[in-house]
Scaffold this active site. Structure first.
Site, short mmCIF file in Angstrom:
data_model
loop_
_atom_site.label_atom_id
_atom_site.label_comp_id
_atom_site.label_asym_id
_atom_site.label_seq_id
_atom_site.Cartn_x
_atom_site.Cartn_y
_atom_site.Cartn_z
N GLY A 1 0.82 -1.21 0.00
CA GLY A 1 0.00 0.00 0.00
C GLY A 1 0.86 1.26 0.00
N ALA A 2 1.85 1.26 0.88
CA ALA A 2 2.73 2.42 1.01
C ALA A 2 3.96 2.03 1.81
CB ALA A 2 1.99 3.56 1.73
N MET A 3 4.99 2.90 1.78
CA MET A 3 6.23 2.60 2.49
C MET A 3 6.78 3.85 3.13
SD MET A 3 8.51 0.49 3.41
CE MET A 3 9.83 1.08 4.47
N GLU A 4 7.11 3.70 4.43
CA GLU A 4 7.43 4.86 5.27
C GLU A 4 8.88 5.33 5.16
OE1 GLU A 4 6.62 1.76 6.36
OE2 GLU A 4 7.78 1.19 8.12
N GLU B 1 1.53 6.04 7.59
CA GLU B 1 2.93 6.27 7.18
C GLU B 1 3.52 7.44 7.95
OE1 GLU B 1 4.15 3.87 5.53
OE2 GLU B 1 2.17 3.02 5.12
N GLU C 1 4.57 -1.77 13.24
CA GLU C 1 3.32 -1.82 12.47
C GLU C 1 2.07 -1.75 13.34
OE1 GLU C 1 3.36 -1.11 9.63
OE2 GLU C 1 5.37 -1.59 8.92
ZN LIG Z 1 3.39 0.39 8.38
#
Ligand SMILES: [Zn+2]
Length: 859
Positions: free
Chosen positions: A269-272, A306, A328
């Protein structure tokens, strides 16, 4: 020489990096890159060899020097299976600070990990390339040789050498830009001390919104040209949540700017990545006027999640992947806090009940695992990104927060972040900080939830002495594992909130259940007892019949939505586990048909879908009639158009009900009305509510023919927003013709669907009762191609579709296939899918005949 087994995946510690000066020159058209890095290392013990991580890189030279003598050249040995590079020097490197220089080359891959290539079509229809990175968990080593473990933190100074027509973004601000031999050379500021998996660089013809200032931080959204107008909503929640977290954590944002980038191909979905967060397009970009509540909520969730990581994860990082939950679970918990503060009308903590319920499904398996679980190989680290880490983790943190009190909990979090900033920490460190704030020991309360698999079922009955009797057992769906071990053992320390009403007056009580049973003294003539008031507890409740009956009388208005949700959700779980006859569950659903809460209906609809999947084909028409009986009145009540003053959740419920009625209820009137409205929508797009449109598309796909298929396939190709693209894409897996579904399956390996989406399409057809046999044959035949083409996590999620193969014959075939092909999806993933399949097949065997009474009369 034999390597000790325990160290096979951990690097030796006598040489550690302090700083990387990294220069990369990607060639987007040739899909290659050249790199050079000088790594400042600290040597704590003399050694002739230095071992670091590298894979799919060609390292052409390696030298080391300390400014005191000549530089020394190393012999380079690459161990591809271990993803390591061994540098051997002619003589020992003494203790102290050295500079290690490496030159290397690699390919921009198409697997959406490491340093990879993403493509999109520009306005003229030409294919354009974006180079992007995705390093978590262990793929920084695919872009540059490094100590690719989360506790090997260092400073990164990145220089990118790119085509002058392109733009590049990395973790920090650009400090200099110059031309060199016809190229643009961008030098980025030093990062804070951080882990390799957070490094990022994105290169392409990408454009940014004007920055908004959040305190001292300029915040921008990035996308490929033509999509800037979809950035507004994402920017709003990004700005809000950044400010929210600065206040909550009591610490300024740790980066020097914040960019959020939508990448056309993105595996998760996304990456921090610190300061350069990357997203799948539909998790960041949206036309807020044309989107559903669920689509907007997803973007708000992901963006807030994020941003929460910039502190929790980036500033303070787990020491090793077994502690991934620290990152997480907390970010998931924090995303709820921020979104709830941003849009209270979304009642985000109530709708979180659905996520908690999903975690309880997986955690009700014998093949569940503790939240914190040993990790050795990279594939096991990848398998940790699951619902237990995220949703169970967030649920138990919420339970703890409610138990300690939100202010005390927040003070503990602040203490933890301050103490471990720029470093690494473990679960026990979090307990120490929370315990310091709460002035009570946290481990006794929490260790059972984190270090043991499963959760309790609390059985509630009235004792003869007028006391309430609570008993706890581990909840599992299947009574016994193959080895004959009973699943009922286990004891947790459970914070329980009760509501007890006497003569119409109700009061709350908190008790801490530490033993197998607990007796609670009740006031005289208690006429209502509710366990898990507020719904924050991570446990199920089973009432004795008389107590349950009294609660059901209060549905809907006498109980909070989350309490009704838990009541029906626990009943459904009991039915699946064989603790309640399926017919009794269906009887109980009748009490909830007057409910207008989206979450309550989410349980009802989910159970309907499951029962539909396990139903023999001959029984399906009767079951569809029953479904129409359950959903029809609520759908008719809500109608097709929103009412004045209606909230977002009600609008979403309307869409959910219409979709179910027209698909699993196979309601002809709904299908006909959907066709009329869709034709109208073609002429006047504003004529249909955005929350209803996706339901219409799903219903039309369900009832659709080849012409409709062609129409939707074209809509997918020309979609104006990521949400519209996804809607028509998913519709292609929902047709009820095997010919059309065969076309969809074919597109999953021919490149017609992006590899970020293809595995999810296969998964959907596996869950489609008409297409599942076809899809399963397709998977068996094309497994090698899928394994080659799809991102690893996509392949893992695709396999979850086997849970839909709910006939005894298919189940046998599935087991044989995975066994014979020796397929390992990492961690306990495959065992969990197979157990879920077993549960569904067993439910089918139990439920079929037992439901005939209901199916006969459609009630
Ligand atoms: Zn995460």
């Amino acid at each position: 020489m034999r390597r000790a087994k325990a160290d096979a995946y951990r690097l030796p510690r006598q040489v550690l990096p302090v700083r990387y000066d990294l220069r990369l020159e990607p060639d987007l058209m040739a899909a290659t890159f050249a790199g050079h890095e000088t790594i400042t290392v600290a040597v704590s013990r003399p050694t002739e060899t230095i071992i670091l991580n590298a894979v799919e890189l060609e390292i052409t030279s390696a030298t080391i020097e300390n400014g005191k003598g000549r530089s020394r050249r190393a012999a380079i040995g690459l161990d591809e299976p271990a993803e390591r590079c061994r540098l051997t020097f002619p003589s020992a490197i003494s203790t102290g600070t050295w500079t290690l220089s490496l030159s290397f080359q690699g390919r921009l891959n198409d697997k959406l990990r490491g340093f990879y290539r993403s493509t999109y079509k520009d306005a003229s229809g030409a294919t354009q390339v974006v180079a992007a990175t995705q390093f978590e968990a262990t793929d920084a080593r695919r872009a540059f040789p490094c100590w690719d473990e989360p506790d090997c933190k260092a400073v990164f100074a990145t220089t990118l050498v790119i085509d002058p027509a392109l733009t590049a973004v990395s973790n920090t601000r650009i400090v200099s830009e110059r031309r060199e031999a016809g190229k643009k050379v961008l030098q980025f500021a030093d990062t804070m001390t951080m882990s390799t998996y957070l490094v990022a660089f994105i290169i392409g013809e990408i454009i940014a919104t004007p920055p908004t200032m959040v305190g001292k931080t300029p915040l921008r959204l990035w996308c490929v040209p033509g999509k800037q107008h979809l950035a507004k909503f994402g920017q709003e929640i990004a700005s809000f949540s950044l400010k929210f977290f600065e206040d909550y954590y009591g610490l300024p944002y740790p980066g020097d700017k914040l960019d959020l980038l939508a990448i056309p191909d993105f595996a998760s979905g996304a990456m921090e990545n610190l300061g350069a967060i990357t997203f799948r397009e539909n998790a960041l970009l949206v036309d807020a006027q044309a989107a559903t509540h669920a689509e907007l909520e997803r973007i708000a969730d992901v963006v807030a999640h994020e941003n929460a990581h910039m502190w929790f994860g980036d500033l303070v990082t787990m020491s090793w992947w077994n502690g991934l939950w620290l990152n997480e679970a907390f970010a998931t918990f924090a995303e709820m806090l921020a979104v709830d503060a941003w849009k209270p009308v979304w009642r985000r903590w109530t709708t979180f009940g659905v996520s908690r319920a999903v975690a309880m499904i997986v955690d009700g398996l014998h093949s569940s695992r503790p939240i914190e679980y040993p990790v050795r190989a990279p594939k096991d680290a990848d398998a940790m990104f699951d619902t237990l880490t995220y949703e169970k983790g967030a649920s138990v943190l919420r339970m703890l927060e409610q138990h300690l009190g939100p202010a005390v909990f927040r003070n503990g979090i602040r203490d933890y972040l301050k103490r471990h900033a720029y470093g690494n920490a473990d679960t026990k460190d979090l307990w120490v900080s929370l315990g310091r704030a709460a002035k009570q020991p946290v481990p006794t309360l929490m260790n059972g939830w984190i270090f043991k698999p499963g959760y309790p079922l609390v059985t509630v009955s009235l004792g003869k002495n007028g006391r309430l009797r609570l008993a706890q057992h581990r909840f599992t769906y299947l009574r016994k594992t193959k080895g004959g071990r009973a699943g009922g053992a286990g004891r947790w320390c459970i914070p329980i909130q009760l509501r007890v009403a006497t003569a119409g007056k109700s009061g709350s009580r908190r008790v801490l259940m530490t033993g197998a049973t607990l007796q609670v003294k009740l006031p005289k003539r208690a006429d209502l007892i509710l366990v898990n008031e507020g719904g924050h507890g991570f446990y199920r409740v089973r009432y004795e019949p008389a107590l349950l009956k009294r609660l059901l009388r209060l549905v809907p208005d006498g109980l909070a939505p989350i309490e009704r949700f838990n009541l029906i959700n626990d009943a459904w779980a009991s039915a699946v586990a064989g603790l309640m006859p399926p017919a009794e569950y269906l009887d109980m659903t009748r009490s909830f048909t007057g409910d207008r809460d989206k979450n309550v209906w989410a349980v009802l609809l989910e159970s309907i879908h499951t029962l539909h999947r396990i139903m023999e084909p001959a029984r399906r028409p009767a079951f569809e009639a029953l479904v129409r009986g359950r959903i029809g009145p609520a759908a008719a009540d809500l109608g097709w158009a929103p009412r004045a003053g209606e909230d977002d959740l009600a609008k979403q419920l309307r869409g959910d009900l219409l979709r179910a009625l027209g698909t699993v209820g196979n309601d002809r009137d709904t299908q006909a009305r959907a066709a009329e409205l869709y034709a109208e929508y073609g002429k006047h797009p504003a004529s249909v509510d955005p929350n209803v449109l996706p339901a219409i598309v799903a219903v039309l796909a369900h009832a659709g023919d080849a012409a409709r298929y062609a129409e939707f396939a074209e809509q997918y190709r020309t979609a104006a927003t990521p949400q519209e693209e996804r809607r028509y894409l998913y519709a292609l897996a929902s047709f009820q013709s095997t010919d059309l579904l065969a076309r969809t399956l074919e597109k999953t390996i021919t490149g017609e669907f992006r590899t970020q989406d293809a595995p999810y399409m296969v998964r959907m057809v596996l869950m489609n009762v008409v297409g599942r046999e076809l899809a399963w044959e397709f998977v068996k035949k094309n497994w090698d191609a899928m394994d080659r083409l799809y991102p690893k996590q996509g392949l893992r999620r695709m396999c979850e579709g086997i849970v839909g193969l709910t006939t005894p014959a298919l189940e046998r075939d599935v087991r044989t296939f995975f066994r014979e092909r020796k397929i390992d999806l990492g961690g306990k993933t495959l065992a969990q899918y197979l157990e879920q399949l077993r549960i569904a097949v067993a439910l089918g065997e139990r439920a079929g005949k037992a439901l005939d009474r209901h199916l006969g009369d459609g009630r």
